[in-house]
Motif scaffolding. Sequence first.
Motif, PDB file in Angstrom:
ATOM      1  N   ARG A   1       0.386  -1.305  -0.009  1.00  0.00           N
ATOM      2  CA  ARG A   1      -0.180  -0.580   0.304  1.00  0.00           C
ATOM      3  C   ARG A   1       0.693   1.066  -0.326  1.00  0.00           C
ATOM      4  NH1 ARG A   1      -5.426   1.542   3.090  1.00  0.00           N
ATOM      5  NH2 ARG A   1      -4.760   3.642   3.043  1.00  0.00           N
TER       6      ARG A   1
ATOM      7  N   GLN B   1       0.846   4.467  -2.787  1.00  0.00           N
ATOM      8  CA  GLN B   1       0.317   5.459  -2.270  1.00  0.00           C
ATOM      9  C   GLN B   1       2.231   6.379  -2.562  1.00  0.00           C
ATOM     10  OE1 GLN B   1      -0.369   5.887   1.862  1.00  0.00           O
ATOM     11  NE2 GLN B   1      -2.106   4.619   1.369  1.00  0.00           N
TER      12      GLN B   1
ATOM     13  N   TYR C   1      -5.611   6.830  -2.486  1.00  0.00           N
ATOM     14  CA  TYR C   1      -5.945   6.226  -2.359  1.00  0.00           C
ATOM     15  C   TYR C   1      -7.251   6.104  -1.612  1.00  0.00           C
ATOM     16  CZ  TYR C   1      -3.979   0.931  -1.182  1.00  0.00           C
ATOM     17  OH  TYR C   1      -4.488  -0.577  -0.739  1.00  0.00           O
TER      18      TYR C   1
ATOM     19  N   LEU D   1      -2.050  11.001   2.101  1.00  0.00           N
ATOM     20  CA  LEU D   1      -3.982  10.947   0.698  1.00  0.00           C
ATOM     21  C   LEU D   1      -3.934  11.921   1.278  1.00  0.00           C
ATOM     22  CD1 LEU D   1      -5.676   7.922   3.188  1.00  0.00           C
ATOM     23  CD2 LEU D   1      -5.419   8.036   1.429  1.00  0.00           C
TER      24      LEU D   1
END
Lengths: 126, 513
Positions: free
Chosen positions: A95, A99, A105, B497
Amino acid sequence: MAIKTILCIEDDRFIGEMYVRSLKKEGYEVDWIVDGNDGLIAARNKQYDVILLDVMLPERRGTEILEALRGGEEDLIPHSHVIILTNFEQDDESRAAMQKNADAYLIKAEITPKKLISVIKQLKDI
Amino acid sequence: MAIKEPKKTNYFWTSFHAKSIILTIFLQIIITAAAGLLLVYVGKLKIDSSEFIIIVGAIFAANLILNLISNNYAISPTRSMVAAVTHILGQQTNLPVPDANSNKNNKTGLGDALRTILGIKIEVDNSIDSAEVESLKSQLSIVTNMLDTTTCGFVAIDSNRKITYANKAAPSHVNTENITELDLLFSGDDALRKWIDECENSSVRGEHIWTRIPDSLPNQENRRFFDVVASYEKGRIAETILVLIDRTSLYSVDEENLDFLSFAAHELRGPITVIRGYLDVLEGELADKFEGDQHELFRRLIVSSTRLSGYIDNILNTSRYDRRHLKVNLAESTINKVYDVIKDDMMLRAGSQNRLLAASFPSDLPTIAVDLSSMSEVIGNLIDNAIKYSNEGGTINVTAAVNGDFVDVSIQDHGIGMPESVVSNLFQKFYRSHRSRETVAGTGIGLYISKAIVESHGGRISVRSEDGKGSIFIISIPIYATVADKLQSVDNSNERLISQGKGWIKNHSMYRG
């Protein structure tokens, strides 16, 4: 230039159709590919503003596609944003590796098409 | 037989030497006084004349010097022997080891005596190797055999954190450097070390119990689970002793449940994505066409699908937590932002069940160190419970306040509450109270995973409840400023993120106490 073209690499027919329908309604130009190999070819042949990339794909996994596009010395898609969309539990290493080369994500079950569109709208022009 | 160590051998010389000097001086005073009196008596000197003082003083000084010399000569063999004895007993002393082979000692014959004394050392050593040691050895082997045949693991750890003993049942191995290592996967990698650190710094004795500690990762063959009882006592040869109870049969059933649940949860995510997605899309598109109660029914579809999605997250997080894979990414944020993630869903959910959800947070609260997604899941779980266990038309209050280094978020209902017997088991996995089994649907993992998530933040979760009057759950989340240093020192270069701003932390466990 604002974001206009989107490549959606997604093998689940229902989910793919849903994203494509919503994105088109929002005014984006969307190409939808269901197979990993074809997805990689499409990403290399045409310049997209955004690539929506599933992880569990037939023929070629999303991880491999991203590695092929951005893992080498040269970024093959310098003008594209990549959004990973998955329902699959990846281990932390894979992951994190994805990323590093992606702009977002997201877990598909946790977002709706509306939220996906709002994420795309937050992306800045490259 | 081993020689019993005489007490205070090393003190004897000091005391004896001092006494002999004092005695000599004392005797000289008496002798000098007698001589002086005799001289006065026979009329040779007058007691108040200066000659008297000079002569008596001279007698005293000369006698004292001569007597000290003779005293020293007389006690020197004693000194040599005491030095020899003290030396072979291994006691500390300032006396040098006497030279048994010196010419003087050989001439006087003291050399023989000293050689005899110094030779005893060998006999002492030999005598330890004999019967008593054999008996100790056989006792030890009985105990070792006994420990090796039990199903409990026993591990002894010394003050240098080295494992000095591990019986057969203890999950351990000897590495290539010949050091014994434990095969136990504590939830924080260094939970045991941290606990011993804590004991060492703050207490003389300590005891701690860990439950459900596996010896290997999931999917490995013959995976075992232990309850670990640790006891610490400062200064003991084995400072920390671990007793490991094999609970595999008890816990592996849960593990199988979790394997299945986690598999099922992944499979469920696909259909849920489509259901939630189209409900969201269609709500907008069909809004004008709904008639009668159709809009309300549609809202119920949305509420139900979001709840389903929440339960799936709970199951997956529980599975992750039990596999030691649960990670929280702590970043600076506010309680308002956490609540915003679930606000719409919760309002909709409360509304569709005829509950009033009142959330208000003071505007001056400090920022907190929080993982938005997992903490909103926790608050969602608690509000969901409050809805389930309260009455039609009831109010659920969500508030927050500063409490020391934490922001306390409280979720209060005025519903059915719980008796004390239920409260104590509340945070256990798969626990459902007798009453809730009969009346309320649920999986029994919501509170278990909520506690795990809050504690992974370095926070606490607690509950106060009164049967028939309602419950209040309180989550304490660390204030960002109190942990910022520790968070910033963690390498977070790889974490990114889009929806969550800056400051992603890969592993929070570094700052947990």
